[in-house]
Scaffold this active site. Structure first.
Site, mmCIF file in Angstrom:
data_model
loop_
_atom_site.group_PDB
_atom_site.id
_atom_site.type_symbol
_atom_site.label_atom_id
_atom_site.label_comp_id
_atom_site.label_asym_id
_atom_site.label_seq_id
_atom_site.Cartn_x
_atom_site.Cartn_y
_atom_site.Cartn_z
ATOM 1 N N SER A 137 12.005 -5.326 -2.647
ATOM 2 C CA SER A 137 12.565 -6.564 -3.199
ATOM 3 C C SER A 137 14.083 -6.440 -3.180
ATOM 4 C CB SER A 137 12.077 -6.761 -4.638
ATOM 5 O OG SER A 137 12.637 -5.745 -5.466
ATOM 6 N N ASP A 151 10.915 -8.037 0.724
ATOM 7 C CA ASP A 151 9.972 -8.870 -0.027
ATOM 8 C C ASP A 151 10.746 -10.026 -0.693
ATOM 9 O OD1 ASP A 151 7.530 -9.540 -1.217
ATOM 10 O OD2 ASP A 151 7.872 -8.258 -2.960
ATOM 11 N N ASP A 159 11.818 -16.163 1.836
ATOM 12 C CA ASP A 159 11.133 -17.017 0.867
ATOM 13 C C ASP A 159 11.958 -18.280 0.637
ATOM 14 O OD1 ASP A 159 9.974 -18.295 -1.245
ATOM 15 O OD2 ASP A 159 9.939 -16.560 -2.584
ATOM 16 N N ASN A 192 2.394 -4.511 -6.431
ATOM 17 C CA ASN A 192 3.515 -3.836 -7.086
ATOM 18 C C ASN A 192 3.165 -3.460 -8.528
ATOM 19 O OD1 ASN A 192 6.292 -2.962 -7.545
ATOM 20 N ND2 ASN A 192 6.437 -4.774 -8.839
HETATM 21 P P1 13P Z 1 1.932 -7.830 -8.146
HETATM 22 O O1 13P Z 1 3.213 -7.448 -8.834
HETATM 23 O O2 13P Z 1 1.155 -8.827 -8.899
HETATM 24 O O3 13P Z 1 1.154 -6.637 -7.766
HETATM 25 O O4 13P Z 1 2.375 -8.569 -6.799
HETATM 26 C C1 13P Z 1 3.248 -7.952 -5.897
HETATM 27 C C2 13P Z 1 3.791 -8.918 -4.912
HETATM 28 O O5 13P Z 1 3.195 -9.923 -4.599
HETATM 29 C C3 13P Z 1 5.097 -8.597 -4.297
HETATM 30 O O6 13P Z 1 5.539 -9.618 -3.469
#
Ligand code: 13P
Length: 287
Positions: free
Chosen positions: A49, A84, A105, A231
């Site tokens: 991220s 991400d 995004d 994540n």
């Molecule tokens: P979670 O944090 O719900 O596991 O999702 C991770 C995610 O989609 C990162 O883009």
């Protein structure tokens, strides 16, 4: 060597399994994901991220760490290093730094602006051999303690974005990041079916992979989901294992904790979680 996510996701879509995207936040997480992928002969995507990128010192640092670890640890399974939820500016930064995959995004823009920016970034990414993910319908989640319900994407808009030549598409189908609330309505499979019909063989991406039942994961894969992001679950097990280690008080007399020993239980817990997810997603022995 890092590879684009395109081929691994096309194979997953054809053979009906999903490749896990595991977000990384530090060296221990990176090593846990890479070693588990290698031990289980599974392709894998490392998600970064923007916040994690900043925390780890910047995108060049991450590229150096991941490439070095692939070499030193003899990782031979396909690995993609993926931004991400990237903004337009950061998508360009990771392309320059040497990532092998990028998510733009643009779901918070109007559809016209999302199309314009995605079009530009598709050309840039492909020119450098990166795969690119776009998003339609924002994925909900917890912000400031309020859990927003996930948006449901418009399948016609999904087709418009898919037709721009992206390699994978994240579409909101009621999924959210973080833990799902007690009263969560579940994934909208009717919408997923429609998105899949409209976008043909496009690999679809399911964000918010923490806490989705086995049955829902399997149904999503059967409808074209080929990449699932995780994540929060790694965060939960890493924190729990680290907390337990501290509570058990294995500090060195007067010197505090040995940092390597302090983070070892979290590293091992993450390896178990990543393996469980790879089993659930069906990516073991698919490298
Ligand atoms: P979670 O944090 O719900 O596991 O999702 C991770 C995610 O989609 C990162 O883009």
């Amino acid at each position: 060597m890092l590879v684009s996510a395109k081929q691994m996701l096309e194979k997953a879509r054809d053979e009906k399994y999903a490749v896990g995207q595991f977000n990384i936040n530090n060296l221990e997480w990176t090593k846990a994901v890479l070693l588990t992928a290698q031990e289980n002969n599974s392709p894998v995507i490392l998600g970064v991220s923007e916040g994690a990128g900043k925390y780890m010192g910047g995108y060049n640092t991450i590229v150096g760490m991941v490439n070095g670890m692939i070499k030193d640890q003899n990782i031979t399974v396909p690995v993609a290093l993926h931004l991400d939820h990237g903004s337009y500016e950061h998508a360009k930064k990771v392309i320059a730094a040497g990532f092998s995959s990028v998510m733009f995004d643009g779901s918070h823009y109007g559809i016209d602006e999302n199309i314009a920016k995605t079009t530009e970034l598709v050309a840039l990414a492909h020119e450098k051999g990166l795969s690119i993910e776009a998003e339609v319908g924002s994925i909900g989640g917890e912000e400031d303690g309020v859990v927003g319900t996930g948006e449901v994407a418009d399948p016609a808009e999904c087709k418009l974005i898919a037709d721009l030549g992206v390699d994978m598409l994240a579409a909101g189908i009621g999924n959210i990041h973080g833990k799902y609330p007690e009263n969560w309505a579940g994934l909208s499979f009717d919408v997923l079916k429609e998105i899949s019909a409209q976008t043909g063989s496009m690999p679809l991406v399911l964000h918010g992979g923490t806490g989705i039942s086995k049955e829902m994961i399997q149904e999503a894969i059967s409808l074209g989901v080929s990449k699932i992001n995780v994540n929060t679950e790694c965060q939960l097990v890493f924190a729990a294992a680290t907390r337990k280690y501290i509570e058990e008080g294995k500090d060195l007399s007067g010197k505090g904790f040995d940092p390597r020993k302090l983070l070892a239980p979290g590293f091992l817990a993450m390896k178990d979680t990543v393996k469980e997810k790879m089993e659930l997603f069906g990516s073991i022995n698919k490298a």
